[in-house]
Design a protein around this motif. Structure first.
Motif, PDB file in Angstrom:
ATOM      1  N   PRO A  67      26.155   6.350  -8.047  1.00 25.11           N
ATOM      2  CA  PRO A  67      25.924   5.232  -7.129  1.00 25.11           C
ATOM      3  C   PRO A  67      25.379   5.706  -5.782  1.00 25.11           C
ATOM      4  O   PRO A  67      25.719   6.773  -5.294  1.00 25.11           O
ATOM      5  N   GLY A  68      24.560   4.892  -5.202  1.00 27.50           N
ATOM      6  CA  GLY A  68      23.942   5.203  -3.919  1.00 27.50           C
ATOM      7  C   GLY A  68      22.657   4.422  -3.802  1.00 27.50           C
ATOM      8  O   GLY A  68      22.208   3.793  -4.758  1.00 27.50           O
ATOM      9  N   SER A  69      22.053   4.429  -2.631  1.00 26.02           N
ATOM     10  CA  SER A  69      20.779   3.745  -2.456  1.00 26.02           C
ATOM     11  C   SER A  69      19.785   4.734  -1.890  1.00 26.02           C
ATOM     12  O   SER A  69      20.093   5.483  -0.971  1.00 26.02           O
ATOM     13  N   GLY A  70      18.604   4.763  -2.463  1.00 31.13           N
ATOM     14  CA  GLY A  70      17.611   5.736  -2.039  1.00 31.13           C
ATOM     15  C   GLY A  70      16.248   5.120  -1.845  1.00 31.13           C
ATOM     16  O   GLY A  70      15.885   4.134  -2.489  1.00 31.13           O
ATOM     17  N   ARG A  71      15.492   5.714  -0.936  1.00 33.22           N
ATOM     18  CA  ARG A  71      14.111   5.336  -0.689  1.00 33.22           C
ATOM     19  C   ARG A  71      13.293   6.612  -0.579  1.00 33.22           C
ATOM     20  O   ARG A  71      13.818   7.666  -0.217  1.00 33.22           O
ATOM     21  N   LEU A  72      12.018   6.507  -0.903  1.00 33.09           N
ATOM     22  CA  LEU A  72      11.104   7.634  -0.764  1.00 33.09           C
ATOM     23  C   LEU A  72       9.857   7.160  -0.033  1.00 33.09           C
ATOM     24  O   LEU A  72       9.146   6.284  -0.518  1.00 33.09           O
ATOM     25  N   ALA A  73       9.618   7.720   1.128  1.00 33.83           N
ATOM     26  CA  ALA A  73       8.467   7.327   1.940  1.00 33.83           C
ATOM     27  C   ALA A  73       7.416   8.426   1.928  1.00 33.83           C
ATOM     28  O   ALA A  73       7.730   9.612   1.920  1.00 33.83           O
ATOM     29  N   THR A  74       6.174   7.998   1.913  1.00 36.70           N
ATOM     30  CA  THR A  74       5.052   8.913   2.061  1.00 36.70           C
ATOM     31  C   THR A  74       4.027   8.227   2.955  1.00 36.70           C
ATOM     32  O   THR A  74       4.259   7.113   3.421  1.00 36.70           O
ATOM     33  N   GLY A  75       2.920   8.863   3.232  1.00 40.43           N
ATOM     34  CA  GLY A  75       1.931   8.208   4.079  1.00 40.43           C
ATOM     35  C   GLY A  75       0.936   9.166   4.677  1.00 40.43           C
ATOM     36  O   GLY A  75       0.809  10.318   4.243  1.00 40.43           O
ATOM     37  N   THR A  76       0.227   8.699   5.687  1.00 40.69           N
ATOM     38  CA  THR A  76      -0.858   9.479   6.281  1.00 40.69           C
ATOM     39  C   THR A  76      -0.786   9.481   7.799  1.00 40.69           C
ATOM     40  O   THR A  76      -0.418   8.491   8.423  1.00 40.69           O
ATOM     41  N   ASP A  77      -1.183  10.614   8.354  1.00 39.65           N
ATOM     42  CA  ASP A  77      -1.241  10.859   9.796  1.00 39.65           C
ATOM     43  C   ASP A  77      -2.696  10.661  10.219  1.00 39.65           C
ATOM     44  O   ASP A  77      -3.571  11.397   9.770  1.00 39.65           O
ATOM     45  N   GLU A  78      -2.971   9.695  11.094  1.00 41.17           N
ATOM     46  CA  GLU A  78      -4.344   9.231  11.247  1.00 41.17           C
ATOM     47  C   GLU A  78      -4.899   9.303  12.663  1.00 41.17           C
ATOM     48  O   GLU A  78      -5.994   8.781  12.905  1.00 41.17           O
ATOM     49  N   HIS A  79      -4.190   9.929  13.579  1.00 45.40           N
ATOM     50  CA  HIS A  79      -4.704  10.037  14.945  1.00 45.40           C
ATOM     51  C   HIS A  79      -5.129  11.475  15.244  1.00 45.40           C
ATOM     52  O   HIS A  79      -4.827  12.394  14.486  1.00 45.40           O
ATOM     53  N   GLY A  80      -5.803  11.658  16.355  1.00 48.60           N
ATOM     54  CA  GLY A  80      -6.127  13.008  16.803  1.00 48.60           C
ATOM     55  C   GLY A  80      -7.604  13.237  17.018  1.00 48.60           C
ATOM     56  O   GLY A  80      -8.466  12.505  16.524  1.00 48.60           O
ATOM     57  N   LEU A  81      -7.886  14.317  17.757  1.00 55.63           N
ATOM     58  CA  LEU A  81      -9.260  14.663  18.104  1.00 55.63           C
ATOM     59  C   LEU A  81     -10.083  15.008  16.871  1.00 55.63           C
ATOM     60  O   LEU A  81     -11.262  14.689  16.778  1.00 55.63           O
ATOM     61  N   LYS A  82      -9.459  15.656  15.907  1.00 55.75           N
ATOM     62  CA  LYS A  82     -10.179  16.048  14.692  1.00 55.75           C
ATOM     63  C   LYS A  82     -10.697  14.823  13.936  1.00 55.75           C
ATOM     64  O   LYS A  82     -11.818  14.822  13.421  1.00 55.75           O
ATOM     65  N   ILE A  83      -9.882  13.778  13.862  1.00 55.40           N
ATOM     66  CA  ILE A  83     -10.314  12.544  13.192  1.00 55.40           C
ATOM     67  C   ILE A  83     -11.422  11.879  13.988  1.00 55.40           C
ATOM     68  O   ILE A  83     -12.416  11.396  13.433  1.00 55.40           O
ATOM     69  N   GLN A  84     -11.254  11.844  15.295  1.00 55.45           N
ATOM     70  CA  GLN A  84     -12.261  11.250  16.173  1.00 55.45           C
ATOM     71  C   GLN A  84     -13.607  11.940  15.981  1.00 55.45           C
ATOM     72  O   GLN A  84     -14.655  11.283  15.857  1.00 55.45           O
ATOM     73  N   GLN A  85     -13.591  13.274  15.923  1.00 53.56           N
ATOM     74  CA  GLN A  85     -14.837  14.037  15.763  1.00 53.56           C
ATOM     75  C   GLN A  85     -15.423  13.878  14.369  1.00 53.56           C
ATOM     76  O   GLN A  85     -16.637  13.752  14.204  1.00 53.56           O
ATOM     77  N   ALA A  86     -14.563  13.873  13.342  1.00 54.44           N
ATOM     78  CA  ALA A  86     -15.038  13.731  11.959  1.00 54.44           C
ATOM     79  C   ALA A  86     -15.690  12.371  11.745  1.00 54.44           C
ATOM     80  O   ALA A  86     -16.721  12.257  11.061  1.00 54.44           O
ATOM     81  N   ALA A  87     -15.107  11.332  12.333  1.00 56.73           N
ATOM     82  CA  ALA A  87     -15.671   9.992  12.202  1.00 56.73           C
ATOM     83  C   ALA A  87     -17.029   9.915  12.898  1.00 56.73           C
ATOM     84  O   ALA A  87     -17.985   9.323  12.366  1.00 56.73           O
TER      85      ALA A  87
END
Length: 597
Positions: A84-104
């Motif tokens: 017994p117990g309750s569980g969750r699993l989260a995942t996702g993406t990190d989307e800020h920063g200079l590298k993203i700004q430059q790549a875009a």
């Protein structure tokens, strides 16, 4: 409550194994498994919130990203089977920063469009990989923006931020400042000398700007006391020692913002339109966002368990605990550290053209085949090497042949024509404290009693290894028992026994019963690692979904004088080979080096 999370933006992925867990191999006689709770565990009755890395969207996912996600997924699935117990699993993406700004900008697209596209690639990969996530967070979401702004306000309200001019070496690909000791000089592609990060090899440049600074230096002693009072908070042990050595050095204050005119793609500093919150502070707060910060996080925090890549250990073992202390929250309860994946001994690199596409691996090896390889061969303490011959050799040997072959042999119509879970005979396989005496009065041999003892203690062994972040050792122990079971089956040659002879039929059914009982245990224990294959195995044995938890791991109950609910039950439908053998690509030789037994 348990929050287990993995690294932010890992590069390649794989943490030195702890010694064999105490108690492994010391389990009793056929009682259901309920793992003894220990500090930091998520045993029966506890909540747990696991988080994979939030992956940086500067490129598509590779096997290092997948490995981190599979580690968390296997832990999540395993803990969900404990009770017994309750569980969750989260995942996702990190989307800020200079590298993203430059790549875009280089791609001629808006940062938001680039982020949505690459974030979708990660989400699709995890669906394909059967990662059982319940939450997919993006740092561009309003809920995360609010959490970061509240966290910043808490730091500011406690007087732990101040504005000052900062100058130093900045690495845009790694999104971090480096000290002089962390850089070196190497020639660039044109042969000109340039400064690069010692660890990543990425180019750095000198930056001077006015930023907000966090008073990290005030937390050097609190961090040291926290670590010294919690010796196992960072594992494996060598990484714990690394962090202690870092804390023996000066711990300067930390720049936690960038000038807005340099970095627009990020969360603005509340009340100061000239500054953007430093991307690592933004990213680290995701662990609190998925826990419900700032309103509902107390149900999950501070029982937080992070799984991080060794390349970002300092962010998680020094900066993050200090930031949490600064806002009045406890540090994470556990930090597990894993190393990286190489390809034929070389670091994965776009320039080398050896970045491995996980989706292509699924097509070649199947989803469960590749899951099994990464978790079986991935040793957290050291960098692990991928090449396709190794995958094929391992998966064919252990899944197709050892496990699948064993199932096929004991359910074949020629040996089990009634297609049922056969009966166990106590007179053939007697129980007693002295194996010599019982061997003399029954058909079972000393090696058979060794098999029963091995499988009987296997569930607790596996759980101990999972609790110590040694999933590969858990799989080694399962494989060892599978081999023992094949030896048992081969030793007694049930295909030679005559069903028309009552005594031989009794022993034949007992051999099949013991073998199927072993397979049932293996199927339940393998669910966190190869869920589809384990489901196929258990369904073939006619084990119902509600009979697959670790509380149902009573092994060979008839041997222990208890009723067996599976005896006489019709086996499930034939669904073909449990695991298909993989074909070796033409032109490849099966010369396998470094394959762990």
């Amino acid at each position: 409550a348990v929050l287990l999370s993995t690294s932010l933006r890992p590069g390649r992925s794989g943490a030195r194994p702890r010694s064999t867990p105490q108690g492994a191999g010391a389990r009793g006689t056929g009682s259901p498994l309920l793992a003894p709770p220990r500090r930091g565990s998520s045993g029966p009755g506890r909540r747990w919130l696991l988080s994979t890395p939030i992956f940086y969207v500067n490129g598509p996912p590779h096997i290092g990203h997948l490995y981190s996600a599979l580690l968390a997924d296997a832990l999540h699935r395993h803990r969900g089977l404990l009770g017994p117990g309750s569980g969750r699993l989260a995942t996702g993406t990190d989307e800020h920063g200079l590298k993203i700004q430059q790549a875009a900008a280089a791609a001629g697209t808006a940062p938001s469009e680039l982020c949505s596209h690459v974030s979708g690639l990660f989400r699709d990969l995890f669906f394909r990989a059967a990662v059982s996530f319940t939450d997919f967070i993006r740092t561009t979401e309003p809920r995360h923006r609010r959490a970061v702004q509240c966290f910043w306000a808490a730091l500011q309200g406690r007087g732990l931020l101040y504005k000052d001019f900062y100058e130093g070496w900045y690495c845009t690909p790694d999104e971090c400042f480096l000290t002089q000791a962390q850089i070196t000089e190497r020639p660039d592609a044109q042969g000109r000398p340039c400064k690069v990060s010692l660890e990543s090899g990425h180019q750095v440049h000198w930056t001077k700007e006015e930023n907000y600074m966090f008073k990290l230096s005030e937390f050097q002693e609190p961090l040291r006391k926290w670590l010294q009072g919690n010796r196992h908070v960072i594992s494996p042990e060598p990484f714990y020692q690394v962090v202690l050595r870092w804390l023996e050095e000066d711990l300067p204050d930390l720049s936690v913002s960038r000038e807005r005119n340099r970095l627009q793609w990020g969360i603005p500093v509340p009340g100061d339109s000239t500054q953007t919150i430093y991307v690592w502070v933004d990213a680290l707060v995701n662990y609190l966002t998925v826990a419900g910060y700032p309103d509902a996080h107390h149900a999950w925090w501070p029982a937080a368990h992070h799984v991080v890549g060794k390349d970002i250990l300092k962010f998680h073992a020094i900066y993050w605990p200090a930031l949490l202390m600064a806002v009045g929250l406890d540090p994470p309860e556990q930090i597990y550290v894993h190393s990286h994946w190489t390809v034929r001994g070389q670091k994965m690199s776009k320039s080398l053209g050896n970045v491995v596409d996980p989706v292509a691996c699924f097509k070649q090896y199947t989803v469960d085949g590749f899951r099994y390889f990464l978790l079986r061969q991935g040793v957290p303490e050291r960098d692990c090497d991928y090449y396709e011959e190794k995958v094929i050799k391992l998966v064919n040997s252990e899944l197709a042949d050892a496990l699948g072959g064993l199932l096929n042999r004991c359910i074949a119509p020629s040996i089990n024509p009634s297609g049922i879970y056969p009966h166990f005979s106590e007179s053939c396989f007697r129980k007693g404290s002295d194996h010599i005496d019982v061997e003399a009065s029954g058909r079972a041999l000393a090696e058979d009693y060794e098999l029963v003892a091995s499988v009987d203690r296997l569930p607790l062994q596996v759980t101990d290894y999972f609790e110590h972040f040694q999933i590969y050792k858990a799989l080694e122990s399962v494989v060892a028992c599978v081999r023992q079971t094949n030896g048992f089956f081969q030793r007694h040659t049930p295909w030679k026994l005559c069903r028309d002879n009552p005594a031989e039929k009794c022993w034949l059914d007992t051999v099949l019963h013991v073998t199927l009982e072993c397979l049932r245990i293996y199927g339940i224990l393998l669910q966190p690692v190869i869920p589809a294959t384990a489901d196929k195995l258990l369904s073939r044995l006619s084990i119902k979904p509600e009979e697959r938890a670790f509380t149902d791991l009573t092994f060979l109950p008839r041997y222990h004088g208890k009723p067996c609910p599976f005896e006489g039950r019709k086996l499930g439908p034939d669904m073909g080979a449990l695991f298909p053998r993989l074909e070796t690509p033409r032109g490849h030789q099966m010369e396998i080096k470094g394959l762990r037994p």
